[in-house]
Design an enzyme around this catalytic site. Structure first.
Site, mmCIF file in Angstrom:
data_model
loop_
_atom_site.group_PDB
_atom_site.id
_atom_site.type_symbol
_atom_site.label_atom_id
_atom_site.label_comp_id
_atom_site.label_asym_id
_atom_site.label_seq_id
_atom_site.Cartn_x
_atom_site.Cartn_y
_atom_site.Cartn_z
ATOM 1 N N CYS A 133 0.812 -1.221 0.000
ATOM 2 C CA CYS A 133 0.000 0.000 0.000
ATOM 3 C C CYS A 133 0.851 1.278 0.000
ATOM 4 O O CYS A 133 0.557 2.239 -0.723
ATOM 5 C CB CYS A 133 -0.957 0.004 1.182
ATOM 6 S SG CYS A 133 -0.253 -0.636 2.703
ATOM 7 N N HIS A 246 -2.578 6.328 4.700
ATOM 8 C CA HIS A 246 -1.133 6.388 4.942
ATOM 9 C C HIS A 246 -0.611 7.736 4.444
ATOM 10 O O HIS A 246 -0.968 8.188 3.349
ATOM 11 C CB HIS A 246 -0.399 5.276 4.188
ATOM 12 C CG HIS A 246 -0.617 3.907 4.752
ATOM 13 N ND1 HIS A 246 -1.269 3.653 5.939
ATOM 14 C CD2 HIS A 246 -0.216 2.681 4.289
ATOM 15 C CE1 HIS A 246 -1.279 2.346 6.173
ATOM 16 N NE2 HIS A 246 -0.653 1.735 5.185
HETATM 17 N N1 LIG Z 1 -4.897 -3.569 5.182
HETATM 18 C C1 LIG Z 1 -4.171 -3.003 4.197
HETATM 19 O O1 LIG Z 1 -3.983 -1.760 4.114
HETATM 20 C C2 LIG Z 1 -3.569 -3.835 3.126
HETATM 21 C C3 LIG Z 1 -3.077 -3.191 2.022
HETATM 22 C C4 LIG Z 1 -2.492 -3.941 1.009
HETATM 23 C C5 LIG Z 1 -2.419 -5.305 1.144
HETATM 24 N N2 LIG Z 1 -2.904 -5.914 2.256
HETATM 25 C C6 LIG Z 1 -2.792 -7.379 2.323
HETATM 26 O O2 LIG Z 1 -4.081 -7.958 2.160
HETATM 27 C C7 LIG Z 1 -4.189 -9.161 2.925
HETATM 28 C C8 LIG Z 1 -5.384 -9.045 3.880
HETATM 29 O O3 LIG Z 1 -5.236 -7.930 4.701
HETATM 30 P P1 LIG Z 1 -6.434 -7.366 5.603
HETATM 31 O O4 LIG Z 1 -5.891 -6.121 6.177
HETATM 32 O O5 LIG Z 1 -7.712 -7.326 4.837
HETATM 33 O O6 LIG Z 1 -6.532 -8.517 6.741
HETATM 34 P P2 LIG Z 1 -7.735 -8.879 7.742
HETATM 35 O O7 LIG Z 1 -8.613 -7.717 7.951
HETATM 36 O O8 LIG Z 1 -7.084 -9.490 8.930
HETATM 37 O O9 LIG Z 1 -8.567 -10.016 6.958
HETATM 38 C C9 LIG Z 1 -8.076 -11.297 6.732
HETATM 39 C C10 LIG Z 1 -9.038 -12.069 5.863
HETATM 40 O O10 LIG Z 1 -8.448 -13.338 5.562
HETATM 41 C C11 LIG Z 1 -9.426 -14.370 5.801
HETATM 42 N N3 LIG Z 1 -8.790 -15.647 6.129
HETATM 43 C C12 LIG Z 1 -8.033 -15.956 7.191
HETATM 44 N N4 LIG Z 1 -7.672 -17.267 7.158
HETATM 45 C C13 LIG Z 1 -8.223 -17.771 6.034
HETATM 46 C C14 LIG Z 1 -8.253 -19.073 5.441
HETATM 47 N N5 LIG Z 1 -7.629 -20.100 5.998
HETATM 48 N N6 LIG Z 1 -8.922 -19.239 4.277
HETATM 49 C C15 LIG Z 1 -9.578 -18.206 3.694
HETATM 50 N N7 LIG Z 1 -9.602 -16.955 4.218
HETATM 51 C C16 LIG Z 1 -8.941 -16.743 5.369
HETATM 52 C C17 LIG Z 1 -10.216 -13.828 6.967
HETATM 53 O O11 LIG Z 1 -11.446 -14.539 7.088
HETATM 54 P P3 LIG Z 1 -12.185 -14.767 8.525
HETATM 55 O O12 LIG Z 1 -12.994 -13.515 8.758
HETATM 56 O O13 LIG Z 1 -13.025 -15.955 8.292
HETATM 57 O O14 LIG Z 1 -11.107 -14.957 9.552
HETATM 58 C C18 LIG Z 1 -10.386 -12.371 6.524
HETATM 59 O O15 LIG Z 1 -11.399 -12.292 5.547
HETATM 60 C C19 LIG Z 1 -2.841 -9.309 3.611
HETATM 61 O O16 LIG Z 1 -2.028 -10.127 2.785
HETATM 62 C C20 LIG Z 1 -2.292 -7.918 3.654
HETATM 63 O O17 LIG Z 1 -0.882 -7.878 3.718
HETATM 64 C C21 LIG Z 1 -3.500 -5.219 3.253
#
Ligand SMILES: NC(=O)c1ccc[n+]([C@@H]2O[C@H](COP(=O)([O-])OP(=O)(O)OC[C@H]3O[C@@H](n4cnc5c(N)ncnc54)[C@H](OP(=O)(O)O)[C@@H]3O)[C@@H](O)[C@H]2O)c1
Length: 336
Positions: A133, A246
């Site tokens: 990001c 950010h």
């Molecule tokens: N947040 C940011 O600004 C941002 C920016 C760029 C990239 N990212 C990347 O995007 C990804 C997700 O980030 P996030 O911030 O959205 O995280 P998050 O809010 O913690 O969400 C995680 C998601 O993954 C799912 N999950 C966990 N274990 C799983 C499994 N075994 N099978 C299928 N789904 C599963 C969770 O489902 P449940 O609800 O069922 O647990 C939830 O939907 C990461 O790789 C992160 O590095 C994030």
């Protein structure tokens, strides 16, 4: 010609980024004939609303992507590593938000406004990586300057909101803030120390270089996206107690000395960028698409170096919007 109706999947649909994907697919009126939503086993059977439909969440299993055109992955690196290549094998484009494939030479790392040309050469399903990001917003500012004046070096200090660490991190900030005001303490789970009313100069882990892996990601991803291996970019990443958006303080050394009007004009004509005479804050950028640039001024000591402030919504342009724009380019979906 009628626009093709797409069959899409979102893995991590309940998360911070996944939720934004669902919102933005509706906002941008992406033509969708089928939407499959995936999360962990914990969420199986629950439903999420998409337009007027209640869509049941599924756990991942072999064959679950068959028939889909594109799948967005935002469930963390370990899930992407296994399942994104499977999505391609099962016939879909996989657009991955994790960091696992970003530096793979065989895989394109794409910011559509900057190196979207890479997407035009595809002849069938591929895995495409979405950058970090903090990298994405910086690329929108640097690419036009690179093209017009050439880049010699860049230094960037980031001020990154807790939403960048997922839903649980946002809850941790809120709970710790409430507790702090009542002279209580909530033990850190996501961050290494309490994030309430605090700055943590550590995102990820410290590498042998002394940089963190978040900082190294910004450096290497920028070189790859800008296709400039000799660009000297250095970054210092800080987690702040803001909820979303950010901010970055940037020093950019150009290859030539130019006037401020030329610098501003170049950024004003850049796609996805909004330049202001003063500055934009995280809270103003929250929920909006552009990358906002402000506080532009020349360095005291070096006439080729410029300083500016750069702000964007990390969940939107830093994740979901960038991913959707990649799909829009692949499938030739225009936005009006
Ligand atoms: N947040 C940011 O600004 C941002 C920016 C760029 C990239 N990212 C990347 O995007 C990804 C997700 O980030 P996030 O911030 O959205 O995280 P998050 O809010 O913690 O969400 C995680 C998601 O993954 C799912 N999950 C966990 N274990 C799983 C499994 N075994 N099978 C299928 N789904 C599963 C969770 O489902 P449940 O609800 O069922 O647990 C939830 O939907 C990461 O790789 C992160 O590095 C994030």
């Amino acid at each position: 010609m009628a626009t093709k109706q797409l069959k899409m999947g979102v893995v991590g649909a309940t998360g911070m980024v996944g939720t934004e994907f669902l919102k933005m697919l509706q906002e941008r009126q992406i033509p969708i004939s089928e939407l499959r939503l995936f999360a962990s086993e914990r969420s199986s059977g629950k439903t999420l609303k998409y337009r007027d439909q209640d869509i049941e969440l599924q756990a991942l299993r072999d064959g679950c992507f068959t028939g889909l055109d594109v799948v967005f992955f935002s469930a963390g690196g370990p899930i992407s590593k296994i399942w994104a290549p499977k999505a391609v094998e099962e016939g879909a484009y996989a657009i991955d938000n994790s960091s696992v494939f970003r530096m793979n030479k065989e895989i394109d790392l794409v910011v559509p406004e900057v190196n979207g040309d890479l997407l035009h050469k595809y002849t069938g399903p591929k895995l495409i990586a979405n950058p970090n990001c903090s990298t994405i917003q910086l690329m929108l500012a640097l690419a036009p300057l690179q093209k017009k004046f050439g880049l010699a070096s860049v230094k960037v200090a980031t001020y990154q909101s807790v939403s960048g660490a997922g839903i649980e991190a946002v809850d941790e900030l809120k709970n710790q803030t409430r507790a702090y005001l009542q002279n209580e303490e909530v033990k850190p789970q996501i961050f290494s120390e309490s994030i309430a009313y605090n700055n943590l100069p550590l995102i990820g882990e410290v590498e042998t270089s002394g940089y963190t892996n978040e900082e190294e990601k910004m450096i290497h991803e920028a070189n790859k996206i800008l296709r400039q291996e000799d660009l000297k970019l250095s970054s210092f990443c800080v987690r702040t107690s803001t909820i979303n958006g950010h901010s970055e303080a940037v020093w950019v050394e150009l290859n030539k000395t130019i006037e401020k009007e030329e610098f501003v004009k170049c950024l004003k004509s850049a796609p996805g960028v909004v330049v202001s005479d003063s500055f934009t804050t995280n809270r103003t950028a929250d929920g909006k698409d552009p990358v906002y640039i402000g506080r532009i001024h020349r360095d005291f000591y070096d006439s080729k170096t410029w300083l500016f402030w750069c702000v964007s919504d990390n969940i939107r342009k830093g994740a979901a919007l960038n991913g959707i724009q990649i799909a829009e380019m692949i499938f030739d979906i225009s936005q009006h």
